[in-house]
Write an enzyme that holds these catalytic residues in place. Structure first.
Site, PDB file in Angstrom:
ATOM      1  N   CYS A 178     -30.423   5.733  18.500  1.00  0.00           N
ATOM      2  CA  CYS A 178     -29.947   7.080  18.186  1.00  0.00           C
ATOM      3  C   CYS A 178     -29.138   7.015  16.900  1.00  0.00           C
ATOM      4  O   CYS A 178     -28.257   6.173  16.749  1.00  0.00           O
ATOM      5  CB  CYS A 178     -29.134   7.612  19.360  1.00  0.00           C
ATOM      6  SG  CYS A 178     -27.523   8.250  18.947  1.00  0.00           S
ATOM      7  N   GLU A 179     -29.481   7.886  15.972  1.00  0.00           N
ATOM      8  CA  GLU A 179     -28.841   7.777  14.655  1.00  0.00           C
ATOM      9  C   GLU A 179     -27.417   8.328  14.650  1.00  0.00           C
ATOM     10  O   GLU A 179     -26.687   8.125  13.690  1.00  0.00           O
ATOM     11  CB  GLU A 179     -29.693   8.459  13.580  1.00  0.00           C
ATOM     12  CG  GLU A 179     -29.787   9.959  13.689  1.00  0.00           C
ATOM     13  CD  GLU A 179     -30.715  10.528  12.610  1.00  0.00           C
ATOM     14  OE1 GLU A 179     -31.530   9.762  12.076  1.00  0.00           O
ATOM     15  OE2 GLU A 179     -30.600  11.726  12.328  1.00  0.00           O
ATOM     16  N   HIS A 180     -27.028   8.997  15.718  1.00  0.00           N
ATOM     17  CA  HIS A 180     -25.659   9.512  15.757  1.00  0.00           C
ATOM     18  C   HIS A 180     -24.660   8.474  16.248  1.00  0.00           C
ATOM     19  O   HIS A 180     -23.497   8.500  15.873  1.00  0.00           O
ATOM     20  CB  HIS A 180     -25.584  10.751  16.659  1.00  0.00           C
ATOM     21  CG  HIS A 180     -26.447  11.866  16.170  1.00  0.00           C
ATOM     22  ND1 HIS A 180     -27.203  12.644  17.005  1.00  0.00           N
ATOM     23  CD2 HIS A 180     -26.691  12.307  14.908  1.00  0.00           C
ATOM     24  CE1 HIS A 180     -27.876  13.536  16.282  1.00  0.00           C
ATOM     25  NE2 HIS A 180     -27.585  13.341  15.016  1.00  0.00           N
ATOM     26  N   HIS A 181     -25.130   7.577  17.131  1.00  0.00           N
ATOM     27  CA  HIS A 181     -24.206   6.603  17.723  1.00  0.00           C
ATOM     28  C   HIS A 181     -24.649   5.155  17.541  1.00  0.00           C
ATOM     29  O   HIS A 181     -23.949   4.256  17.956  1.00  0.00           O
ATOM     30  CB  HIS A 181     -24.036   6.886  19.222  1.00  0.00           C
ATOM     31  CG  HIS A 181     -23.548   8.267  19.525  1.00  0.00           C
ATOM     32  ND1 HIS A 181     -24.404   9.321  19.798  1.00  0.00           N
ATOM     33  CD2 HIS A 181     -22.290   8.771  19.564  1.00  0.00           C
ATOM     34  CE1 HIS A 181     -23.692  10.413  20.010  1.00  0.00           C
ATOM     35  NE2 HIS A 181     -22.408  10.117  19.871  1.00  0.00           N
ATOM     36  N   GLN A 219     -34.764  11.833  18.928  1.00  0.00           N
ATOM     37  CA  GLN A 219     -36.009  11.908  19.690  1.00  0.00           C
ATOM     38  C   GLN A 219     -36.928  13.038  19.206  1.00  0.00           C
ATOM     39  O   GLN A 219     -38.150  12.887  19.146  1.00  0.00           O
ATOM     40  CB  GLN A 219     -35.675  12.060  21.177  1.00  0.00           C
ATOM     41  CG  GLN A 219     -36.887  11.907  22.080  1.00  0.00           C
ATOM     42  CD  GLN A 219     -36.523  12.040  23.542  1.00  0.00           C
ATOM     43  OE1 GLN A 219     -35.537  11.478  23.997  1.00  0.00           O
ATOM     44  NE2 GLN A 219     -37.304  12.790  24.290  1.00  0.00           N
ATOM     45  N   HIS A 247     -30.930   8.336  26.930  1.00  0.00           N
ATOM     46  CA  HIS A 247     -30.063   8.030  25.800  1.00  0.00           C
ATOM     47  C   HIS A 247     -28.774   7.360  26.268  1.00  0.00           C
ATOM     48  O   HIS A 247     -27.990   7.965  26.987  1.00  0.00           O
ATOM     49  CB  HIS A 247     -29.744   9.309  25.023  1.00  0.00           C
ATOM     50  CG  HIS A 247     -30.946   9.890  24.338  1.00  0.00           C
ATOM     51  ND1 HIS A 247     -31.030  10.001  22.982  1.00  0.00           N
ATOM     52  CD2 HIS A 247     -32.130  10.333  24.830  1.00  0.00           C
ATOM     53  CE1 HIS A 247     -32.215  10.508  22.653  1.00  0.00           C
ATOM     54  NE2 HIS A 247     -32.892  10.723  23.764  1.00  0.00           N
ATOM     55  N   CYS A 249     -26.207   6.860  24.686  1.00  0.00           N
ATOM     56  CA  CYS A 249     -24.986   7.516  24.215  1.00  0.00           C
ATOM     57  C   CYS A 249     -24.543   8.623  25.172  1.00  0.00           C
ATOM     58  O   CYS A 249     -23.355   8.940  25.221  1.00  0.00           O
ATOM     59  CB  CYS A 249     -25.155   8.032  22.790  1.00  0.00           C
ATOM     60  SG  CYS A 249     -26.504   9.180  22.570  1.00  0.00           S
TER      61      CYS A 249
HETATM   62 ZN    ZN Z   1     -26.394   9.432  20.340  1.00  0.00          ZN
END
Ligand code: ZN
Length: 289
Positions: A178-181, A219, A247, A249
């Site tokens: 996941c590119e956010h976390h 995703q 996920h 995260c």
């Molecule tokens: Zn994430």
């Protein structure tokens, strides 16, 4: 020291041979090779594909590493491309590299070490001593989709056929970040298409999913990219992609929803226009639940 970090890399040439080199900017160097401006050896063997790369602390270290790899035989180079443990490779010794440069703060491993320190850990304690290098290699592996040449990936696997029934490949396991976390998300992808004169080798579809999974992703985008790739290269009458993902995260942090499954879909062509086509696809997926 005082120099910039550099890379050692292995290329696979069009004739299947391997080429070892070093550079500062990996992507720029790859482009040079493929433009015929890289090296004499690769000029007549384009296109080349990046198969492996390793960050080095500076130019000198990269050149030493390059020289060591050039001495390896082909099977050893192939092994290197898939190996986890650098120290087990002949001619390679990370320890020496680190002793010469006691503070490897440049490059990914150095930054991982800084993160450990920032979190209050002691990177010199036994369990963590090789963690920065391991994490650096892990990220390289989990993001290797950036280095896959999509055209080469599907090369020789597209066939002209007179077949217009739905083709489905179900339950393709994938793991992405996941590119956010930067935490993993993983699950299964299901891909269907209706040929418009061309089909692709079935084993290639999981490779396409993998190419888009092995990078920093969300995703929804991954789902669209798989669909768009097939639309572009197969020119089918339609494509349907459904991706299920768990996920980390959201499972282990934040709102903590340990059982939530995220489902995304991308419908193109007939799958979008024709509700019956879409229903047929979804029914086939539902049946196995
Ligand atoms: Zn994430």
């Amino acid at each position: 020291m005082g120099d910039r970090p550099a890379w050692v890399y292995l290329l696979e040439c069009a004739d299947g041979t391997l080429y070892t080199g070093w550079c500062y900017d990996l992507m720029a160097r790859l482009a040079q090779h493929n433009a015929g401006r890289g090296a004499k050896y690769t000029r007549s063997r384009c296109p080349v594909t990046l198969r492996w790369s390793e960050p080095c602390i500076d130019r000198q270290a990269a050149m030493r590493r390059e020289a060591a790899i050039k001495k390896l035989k082909r099977p050893e180079k192939l092994k290197l491309m898939t190996s986890e443990e650098l120290a087990s490779m002949p001619g390679v010794n990370w320890k020496n590299l680190r002793e010469e440069h006691p503070e490897p703060t440049e490059g990914i491993a150095g930054h991982v070490r800084e993160i450990l320190i920032g979190l209050g850990e002691d990177p010199e304690r036994e369990g963590l001593q090789r963690t920065p290098e391991r994490v650096a290699r892990m990220y390289a592996e989990l993001t290797e989709g950036y280095h896959v040449d999509p055209v080469k990936l599907i090369n020789d696997a597209i066939f002209e056929v007179d077949y217009d029934e739905m083709v489905i490949v179900q339950d393709i396991d994938y793991a992405s970040l996941c590119e956010h976390h930067t935490l993993p998300f993983l699950g299964r992808a299901h891909v269907a298409y209706i040929p418009g004169g061309k089909v692709i080798g079935l084993s290639k579809i999981p490779r396409i999913v993998e190419m888009y999974a092995k990078r920093f992703q969300i995703q929804e985008r991954m789902t669209n990219q798989i669909a768009d790739f097939l639309m572009e290269h197969l020119d089918p009458r339609g494509v349907g992609v459904v991706v299920e993902g768990q996920h980390m995260c959201s499972m282990i942090r934040g709102v903590r929803q340990p059982n939530s499954l995220m489902v995304t879909s991308a419908m193109r062509g007939l799958f979008k226009k024709d509700p019956r086509t879409r229903a047929e696809f979804m029914a086939l997926l539902d049946r196995r639940r």
